[in-house]
Design a protein around this motif. Structure first.
Motif, mmCIF file in Angstrom:
data_model
loop_
_atom_site.group_PDB
_atom_site.id
_atom_site.type_symbol
_atom_site.label_atom_id
_atom_site.label_comp_id
_atom_site.label_asym_id
_atom_site.label_seq_id
_atom_site.Cartn_x
_atom_site.Cartn_y
_atom_site.Cartn_z
ATOM 1 N N GLU A 123 22.248 15.764 -48.849
ATOM 2 C CA GLU A 123 21.715 14.686 -48.021
ATOM 3 C C GLU A 123 21.059 15.248 -46.765
ATOM 4 O OE1 GLU A 123 20.941 10.887 -46.244
ATOM 5 O OE2 GLU A 123 21.015 11.717 -48.262
ATOM 6 N N ALA A 124 21.648 16.302 -46.181
ATOM 7 C CA ALA A 124 21.062 16.934 -44.994
ATOM 8 C C ALA A 124 19.717 17.572 -45.338
ATOM 9 C CB ALA A 124 22.019 17.979 -44.422
ATOM 10 N N SER A 125 19.639 18.180 -46.526
ATOM 11 C CA SER A 125 18.377 18.816 -46.925
ATOM 12 C C SER A 125 17.282 17.774 -47.150
ATOM 13 C CB SER A 125 18.573 19.676 -48.184
ATOM 14 O OG SER A 125 18.639 18.877 -49.356
ATOM 15 N N THR A 190 22.645 9.265 -54.030
ATOM 16 C CA THR A 190 23.617 9.722 -55.026
ATOM 17 C C THR A 190 24.986 9.063 -54.842
ATOM 18 O OG1 THR A 190 24.131 11.569 -53.544
ATOM 19 C CG2 THR A 190 22.510 11.964 -55.277
ATOM 20 N N GLU A 191 25.141 8.226 -53.802
ATOM 21 C CA GLU A 191 26.430 7.595 -53.514
ATOM 22 C C GLU A 191 26.625 6.344 -54.370
ATOM 23 O OE1 GLU A 191 29.804 6.356 -52.650
ATOM 24 O OE2 GLU A 191 29.250 8.148 -51.507
ATOM 25 N N HIS A 197 27.239 7.885 -45.260
ATOM 26 C CA HIS A 197 27.523 9.289 -44.972
ATOM 27 C C HIS A 197 26.820 9.693 -43.675
ATOM 28 C CE1 HIS A 197 28.901 10.767 -49.169
ATOM 29 N NE2 HIS A 197 29.011 9.457 -49.118
ATOM 30 N N THR A 198 27.404 10.652 -42.993
ATOM 31 C CA THR A 198 26.777 11.205 -41.789
ATOM 32 C C THR A 198 26.397 12.659 -42.057
ATOM 33 O OG1 THR A 198 28.042 9.775 -40.295
ATOM 34 C CG2 THR A 198 27.102 11.771 -39.357
ATOM 35 N N SER A 199 25.140 12.987 -41.811
ATOM 36 C CA SER A 199 24.642 14.345 -42.003
ATOM 37 C C SER A 199 23.897 14.778 -40.751
ATOM 38 C CB SER A 199 23.703 14.406 -43.218
ATOM 39 O OG SER A 199 24.323 13.872 -44.362
ATOM 40 N N THR A 200 23.675 16.072 -40.641
ATOM 41 C CA THR A 200 22.952 16.576 -39.468
ATOM 42 C C THR A 200 21.858 17.554 -39.878
ATOM 43 O OG1 THR A 200 24.503 18.410 -39.124
ATOM 44 C CG2 THR A 200 24.957 16.347 -37.940
ATOM 45 N N VAL A 201 20.820 17.587 -39.041
ATOM 46 C CA VAL A 201 19.719 18.537 -39.196
ATOM 47 C C VAL A 201 19.434 19.117 -37.810
ATOM 48 C CG1 VAL A 201 17.253 18.786 -39.698
ATOM 49 C CG2 VAL A 201 18.688 17.363 -41.175
ATOM 50 N N THR A 202 19.264 20.428 -37.745
ATOM 51 C CA THR A 202 18.965 21.080 -36.480
ATOM 52 C C THR A 202 17.472 21.384 -36.394
ATOM 53 O OG1 THR A 202 21.147 22.108 -36.395
ATOM 54 C CG2 THR A 202 19.450 23.066 -35.005
ATOM 55 N N VAL A 203 16.875 21.011 -35.275
ATOM 56 C CA VAL A 203 15.451 21.273 -35.033
ATOM 57 C C VAL A 203 15.330 22.212 -33.835
ATOM 58 C CG1 VAL A 203 13.220 20.273 -34.385
ATOM 59 C CG2 VAL A 203 14.725 19.047 -35.968
#
Length: 361
Positions: A123-125, A190-191, A197-203
């Motif tokens: 999900e993060a990707s 996909t859930e 859901h909680t996801s993270t992305v770093t910029v």
């Protein structure tokens, strides 16, 4: 602010820069010519802002005088125009204040935007890919150009990591606020249970560095060539075109495999490495300069959670300034104007406070 003295300084400098532009020898050095032309444009815009502000103030004074006159029709017309004229003054003053503040030397630079999937797996990707498209659309809206420098695709069609180069006018000035952790809350495709859901992305937004900014010695590098992997077409899978560059003094490693040749990938990897080293040098200088004060706006702290994208409530919150908007679709389509303007306004207030504090000290 003491506009008069600052404007006088800008007029003197504008005359000097204008004289430099008339010298044909300036353009023998492309980098220097670009810097001078950019400074000329900034000064020209600042002086035009000042002239507009003075003109509006003059019109306000004239209309106030006419509103007191004996000609009722003229007085009514003048009174009717006053609110709109008066409303323009604080807007122009705010823009002028920003223009008169000491310029960030990196504001005019192009930028590298590094996007990495964090917590949340697939999900993060997928969200990393959405942020990439957001920055590409935003760049297109602003007339900037984007170039894909490198990536590591995920199995579900997203990106574990992707690097974009963005070129145009004042790219870093507007994109620097995007550095940090972006959190997304939504129900993944996909859930099956419908759970959020909680996801993270770093910029990380880096000012693009040139060879004159960072000197890299050949003996500080270990360069390896290997077979490219993952999605990328038949060409990269048949040839050893991927390049990994290790910077031995810092331990930084950059891998590029999206180009069609070893030479192109090596050039891209060195470009990314220079920008990372330049950013580290700038950050060290900044921390020494402001060790007692850590401003959140534009700090570029990659570990700082800066924004949450809540899909179920169609809400985006920028945690640095407490801004909440429900224009999630527009923002993901590249409309970052509202958020950027609010962040710039807050940064300007901080810089003005610093300037006034320094003047008193």
């Amino acid at each position: 602010m003491d506009y008069e003295s600052l404007i006088t300084q800008r007029r003197h400098r504008f005359a000097e820069v204008s004289e430099s532009i008339e010298d044909p020898s300036l353009f023998e050095n492309a980098k220097r010519a670009t810097e001078v032309m950019r400074e000329h444009r900034r000064l020209q815009e600042t002086l035009a802002m000042w002239d507009e502000l003075e003109q509006v103030k003059s019109e306000v004074a004239d209309n106030r005088e006419l509103a007191k006159g004996e000609d009722k029709e003229l007085a009514e017309m003048a009174s009717g125009e006053l609110p709109e004229l008066e409303a323009r003054i604080p807007i122009l003053e705010e823009k002028l204040q920003y223009a008169l503040l000491p310029a960030d030397p990196d504001e005019d630079r192009d930028a590298l935007v590094e996007i990495r999937a964090g917590a949340g797996g697939d999900e993060a990707s997928l969200f990393a890919a959405e942020l990439m498209r957001m920055y590409q659309r935003h760049s297109e809206n602003r007339g900037w150009k984007t170039e894909h420098l490198g990536s590591s695709p995920s199995d579900v069609g997203g990106f574990k990591e992707v690097v974009l180069r963005v070129t145009g006018d004042e790219v870093f000035r507007y994109l620097k606020y995007e550095s940090g952790v972006h959190r997304v809350q939504r129900v993944p495709a996909t859930e099956t249970q419908g759970r959020i859901h909680t996801s993270t992305v770093t910029v990380a937004v880096l000012p693009e560095a040139e060879e004159v900014d960072v000197q890299i010695k050949p003996d500080e590098l270990r360069i390896e060539v290997c077979r490219a992997g993952g999605a990328g077409g038949q060409h990269v899978n048949r040839t050893e075109s991927a390049v990994q560059v290790f910077h031995l003094p810092t331990g930084i490693m950059v891998r590029c495999e999206d180009g069609r040749s070893q030479g192109q990938n090596k050039e891209r990897a060195l470009q990314i490495l220079r920008s990372r080293l330049y950013e580290a040098k700038q950050r060290e200088t900044q921390e020494k300069y402001s060790a007692t004060r850590r401003a959140l706006i534009g700090s570029g702290d990659r570990s700082e959670k800066i924004r949450t994208y809540n899909f179920p409530q169609s809400r985006i919150t920028d945690h640095r300034i407490g801004l909440t908007t429900h224009n999630i679709d527009g923002i993901l389509a590249g409309d970052l104007g509202e958020i950027t303007a609010a962040l710039q306004k807050t940064e300007m207030a901080e810089r003005l406070a610093d300037a006034e504090s320094g003047a008193r000290g």
